[in-house]
Write a protein that holds these residues in place. Sequence first.
Motif, PDB file in Angstrom:
ATOM      1  N   GLN A 102      73.613 -42.780  -3.073  1.00 22.22           N
ATOM      2  CA  GLN A 102      72.197 -42.552  -3.289  1.00 22.22           C
ATOM      3  C   GLN A 102      71.351 -43.818  -3.206  1.00 22.22           C
ATOM      4  OE1 GLN A 102      71.443 -40.835  -7.259  1.00 22.22           O
ATOM      5  NE2 GLN A 102      69.209 -41.438  -7.307  1.00 22.22           N
ATOM      6  N   VAL A 103      70.521 -43.777  -2.497  1.00 23.69           N
ATOM      7  CA  VAL A 103      69.489 -45.037  -2.441  1.00 23.69           C
ATOM      8  C   VAL A 103      67.911 -44.661  -3.023  1.00 23.69           C
ATOM      9  CG1 VAL A 103      68.293 -46.593  -0.873  1.00 23.69           C
ATOM     10  CG2 VAL A 103      70.672 -45.802  -0.341  1.00 23.69           C
ATOM     11  N   ASP A 104      67.539 -45.687  -3.919  1.00 22.64           N
ATOM     12  CA  ASP A 104      66.278 -45.339  -4.614  1.00 22.64           C
ATOM     13  C   ASP A 104      65.212 -46.744  -4.097  1.00 22.64           C
ATOM     14  OD1 ASP A 104      65.657 -42.523  -6.057  1.00 22.64           O
ATOM     15  OD2 ASP A 104      67.848 -43.378  -6.460  1.00 22.64           O
ATOM     16  N   ILE A 105      64.192 -46.529  -3.573  1.00 23.49           N
ATOM     17  CA  ILE A 105      63.304 -47.592  -3.846  1.00 23.49           C
ATOM     18  C   ILE A 105      61.993 -47.339  -4.550  1.00 23.49           C
ATOM     19  CG2 ILE A 105      62.014 -49.330  -2.299  1.00 23.49           C
ATOM     20  CD1 ILE A 105      65.012 -49.476  -1.750  1.00 23.49           C
ATOM     21  N   GLU A 106      61.613 -48.106  -5.517  1.00 21.75           N
ATOM     22  CA  GLU A 106      60.255 -47.825  -6.125  1.00 21.75           C
ATOM     23  C   GLU A 106      59.400 -48.897  -6.731  1.00 21.75           C
ATOM     24  OE1 GLU A 106      60.919 -45.867 -10.033  1.00 21.75           O
ATOM     25  OE2 GLU A 106      62.621 -46.955 -10.204  1.00 21.75           O
ATOM     26  N   ALA A 319      60.570 -50.037 -17.391  1.00 21.64           N
ATOM     27  CA  ALA A 319      61.033 -49.207 -17.018  1.00 21.64           C
ATOM     28  C   ALA A 319      60.801 -47.943 -17.950  1.00 21.64           C
ATOM     29  CB  ALA A 319      62.612 -49.106 -16.919  1.00 21.64           C
ATOM     30  N   GLU A 320      60.608 -48.073 -19.287  1.00 21.17           N
ATOM     31  CA  GLU A 320      60.290 -47.112 -20.145  1.00 21.17           C
ATOM     32  C   GLU A 320      58.844 -46.468 -19.770  1.00 21.17           C
ATOM     33  OE1 GLU A 320      59.656 -46.076 -24.955  1.00 21.17           O
ATOM     34  OE2 GLU A 320      59.960 -48.175 -24.118  1.00 21.17           O
ATOM     35  N   ALA A 321      57.908 -47.561 -19.419  1.00 24.86           N
ATOM     36  CA  ALA A 321      56.513 -47.264 -19.273  1.00 24.86           C
ATOM     37  C   ALA A 321      56.432 -46.663 -17.994  1.00 24.86           C
ATOM     38  CB  ALA A 321      55.627 -48.369 -18.986  1.00 24.86           C
ATOM     39  N   ALA A 322      57.394 -46.717 -16.901  1.00 22.96           N
ATOM     40  CA  ALA A 322      57.219 -46.123 -15.551  1.00 22.96           C
ATOM     41  C   ALA A 322      57.730 -44.582 -16.002  1.00 22.96           C
ATOM     42  CB  ALA A 322      58.210 -46.719 -14.677  1.00 22.96           C
ATOM     43  N   ARG A 323      58.662 -44.610 -16.714  1.00 19.08           N
ATOM     44  CA  ARG A 323      59.255 -43.057 -17.015  1.00 19.08           C
ATOM     45  C   ARG A 323      58.165 -42.318 -17.968  1.00 19.08           C
ATOM     46  NH1 ARG A 323      62.307 -45.112 -14.231  1.00 19.08           N
ATOM     47  NH2 ARG A 323      60.888 -44.470 -12.903  1.00 19.08           N
ATOM     48  N   VAL A 324      57.510 -42.836 -18.716  1.00 16.04           N
ATOM     49  CA  VAL A 324      56.503 -42.322 -19.332  1.00 16.04           C
ATOM     50  C   VAL A 324      55.381 -41.547 -18.758  1.00 16.04           C
ATOM     51  CG1 VAL A 324      54.697 -42.560 -21.317  1.00 16.04           C
ATOM     52  CG2 VAL A 324      57.103 -43.439 -21.619  1.00 16.04           C
ATOM     53  N   LYS A 325      54.976 -42.630 -17.713  1.00 17.73           N
ATOM     54  CA  LYS A 325      54.117 -41.972 -16.739  1.00 17.73           C
ATOM     55  C   LYS A 325      54.422 -41.008 -16.034  1.00 17.73           C
ATOM     56  CE  LYS A 325      50.729 -43.791 -13.348  1.00 17.73           C
ATOM     57  NZ  LYS A 325      51.027 -42.681 -12.299  1.00 17.73           N
ATOM     58  N   GLU A 326      55.674 -41.173 -15.410  1.00 14.52           N
ATOM     59  CA  GLU A 326      55.991 -40.141 -14.575  1.00 14.52           C
ATOM     60  C   GLU A 326      56.222 -38.726 -15.439  1.00 14.52           C
ATOM     61  OE1 GLU A 326      60.273 -39.230 -11.850  1.00 14.52           O
ATOM     62  OE2 GLU A 326      60.261 -40.957 -13.219  1.00 14.52           O
ATOM     63  N   ILE A 327      56.561 -38.721 -16.570  1.00 13.97           N
ATOM     64  CA  ILE A 327      56.892 -37.534 -17.298  1.00 13.97           C
ATOM     65  C   ILE A 327      55.462 -37.074 -17.591  1.00 13.97           C
ATOM     66  CG2 ILE A 327      57.389 -36.635 -19.737  1.00 13.97           C
ATOM     67  CD1 ILE A 327      59.461 -38.585 -19.773  1.00 13.97           C
ATOM     68  N   THR A 328      54.390 -37.977 -17.806  1.00 15.96           N
ATOM     69  CA  THR A 328      53.006 -37.380 -18.146  1.00 15.96           C
ATOM     70  C   THR A 328      52.262 -36.850 -16.871  1.00 15.96           C
ATOM     71  OG1 THR A 328      52.447 -39.518 -19.610  1.00 15.96           O
ATOM     72  CG2 THR A 328      50.682 -38.413 -18.503  1.00 15.96           C
ATOM     73  N   ASP A 329      52.750 -37.449 -15.549  1.00 16.01           N
ATOM     74  CA  ASP A 329      52.197 -36.937 -14.276  1.00 16.01           C
ATOM     75  C   ASP A 329      52.854 -35.352 -14.205  1.00 16.01           C
ATOM     76  OD1 ASP A 329      50.692 -38.888 -13.924  1.00 16.01           O
ATOM     77  OD2 ASP A 329      52.016 -40.122 -12.655  1.00 16.01           O
ATOM     78  N   LEU A 330      54.233 -35.407 -14.458  1.00  8.05           N
ATOM     79  CA  LEU A 330      54.953 -34.198 -14.512  1.00  8.05           C
ATOM     80  C   LEU A 330      54.191 -33.147 -15.291  1.00  8.05           C
ATOM     81  CD1 LEU A 330      58.609 -35.054 -14.114  1.00  8.05           C
ATOM     82  CD2 LEU A 330      56.934 -34.203 -12.387  1.00  8.05           C
ATOM     83  N   TYR A 331      53.880 -33.386 -16.505  1.00  8.55           N
ATOM     84  CA  TYR A 331      52.983 -32.378 -17.326  1.00  8.55           C
ATOM     85  C   TYR A 331      51.820 -32.111 -16.682  1.00  8.55           C
ATOM     86  CZ  TYR A 331      56.052 -32.585 -21.555  1.00  8.55           C
ATOM     87  OH  TYR A 331      57.081 -32.282 -22.486  1.00  8.55           O
TER      88      TYR A 331
END
Length: 548
Positions: A102-106, A319-331
């Motif tokens: 697996q390769v991830d770039i963000e 990293a936590e802020a990025a995940r929170v934003k991702e979860i918010t966007d998914l909601y």
Amino acid sequence: MEPRGYRMVVSTESDYVATCAIAERELVEWLKSKRYDPSGLDDGRTELAAHATLDRDSESGRNGAHSRWRMRETRSATSGTWQSTLVVRSGLPEDKGRTWVQVDIEHQPARADEFPTRANTPGIARSLLDALEARDGQADVTTAPAFIEADEVDDLVEELCDANRRMPVVIATVPYGKNPDDWSRTVVEPLFRNLHGLAVLYVLTPGAQTSFNTALEYHPVFGGGVRTYLPGLDPAWKPDSQRHPVMSRRTIEAGVHRAASILAVLPQRLSSRHLLPPALLNVSLQRMRLRPSPAGTDIAQLRSENTALVSLLGEAEQAEAARVKEITDLYVELGNAERGSDELRGENEELYDKFQESQRLIRFLRARLEEAGQFATAYGPVDAPAITYPETFADLLDRLNELPFLAFTGNAKTTRGLDSQSVDNWLSVAWDGLLALNRFTQASADGQAAGDFLSWCKSEASGDFPFPAAKVAMRESDTVAKNGRLRGERMLPVPKTVDPNGKVFMQAHLKIGGGNTVAPRLHFYEDGPRSGKVYVGYLGPHLRNTLT
């Protein structure tokens, strides 16, 4: 929310130890190409440069083994951080000896209100594909498109129908009279340059094209065009063809560089949204570890460790802020999907009622014709002109001159961008809506239409160009209309002869599609009684509202 990161997930039949060795070798070469010193890589943190760190961790046990490398680059206080992660994971028993890579770039912006930069295909992904015999289901994942000959079509169809396929398969064709090698080198390879690690790539030779289109009669591709075949293809079900977008030769030759960017949008979105294989889902969270400090005074060591710990804490917060934003966007996406589901339910009920009404009318008319002895008329084939739909949204724009009572004043680039995201019957719905608007405007200019477009759709006057009333909205909600920012997005261009400001509030719109984050809309302004025109000021992704 459109994904901005890059993710490659492939498997290989090489064992875990051999795959790790290849991955580390290619990683070292990639770091060297970026002018970093990769010497001394080991578990824990390595300072590659003043602005770059590399964290490595590994684990083995009863549930398998993994090795992971994560690089973070922050070139300035305002540039944000680029995070690159490479994971090698031994397969689970059901993976039959395969090893996962697996390769991830963000990109993580420096400020919470900034938008991440889109990640391009990294060099490490290309080098890994060249070094590994990477696979997705039954297919080989490579950086160069493979030619398909006539005797290989059956194998290709089997790959397309593979239930274990995760990646899209992108298939290009060769125009009549063109040399396949020259076309592949000059057009297809540049067109596919952003798809490495995101899709399986093929070129149909002219001899294979006929056999392929015969085998997939509902999902053909030809004429120098390209088609993206999503996972879950059903070759025997005609409606399934709407899920697999086509890019025409005209769009490609208009600009290969731009076409390559458009073509990569859907595979990039799918790679970010697709659930990881169970083996990769079971990889534990990475916990950064500091290397032992060099010899020195206790105070110096404590200061060094404190500085490092503060840095780790900052990374964890980012990293936590990025995940929170991702979860918010998914909601937000979930809310839009639920709202779209409600709209589709209403449309289905309306269409069902109209279908039943039409069936009753057909039975009544046939009974009357039978009474009159006109059996051939009652049961013979209907000789009605067929509608020829555009092949792409770019083609739709080119054909607007066929609709003399419409004027398109919107952004053509935004409309053409739908070609990279269209996964439903958006194109046919949009064209049906434009045909209906054109006919309504003609009737309105002639004084034969009473009321607005919605009223016309509900009446029998729509005639040969019906359009579902459930897909028509003549007003926005009060919340949108009274919000300056949201209203401003719907202030769309018209000629100054229509409004001296050159813009009007186009709240009337057609619901072209739903069910995902794009949910395209067509905004229009009725001016039939005065100028004899309807002005289409926007055809593109759903404009922002209170839920987006």
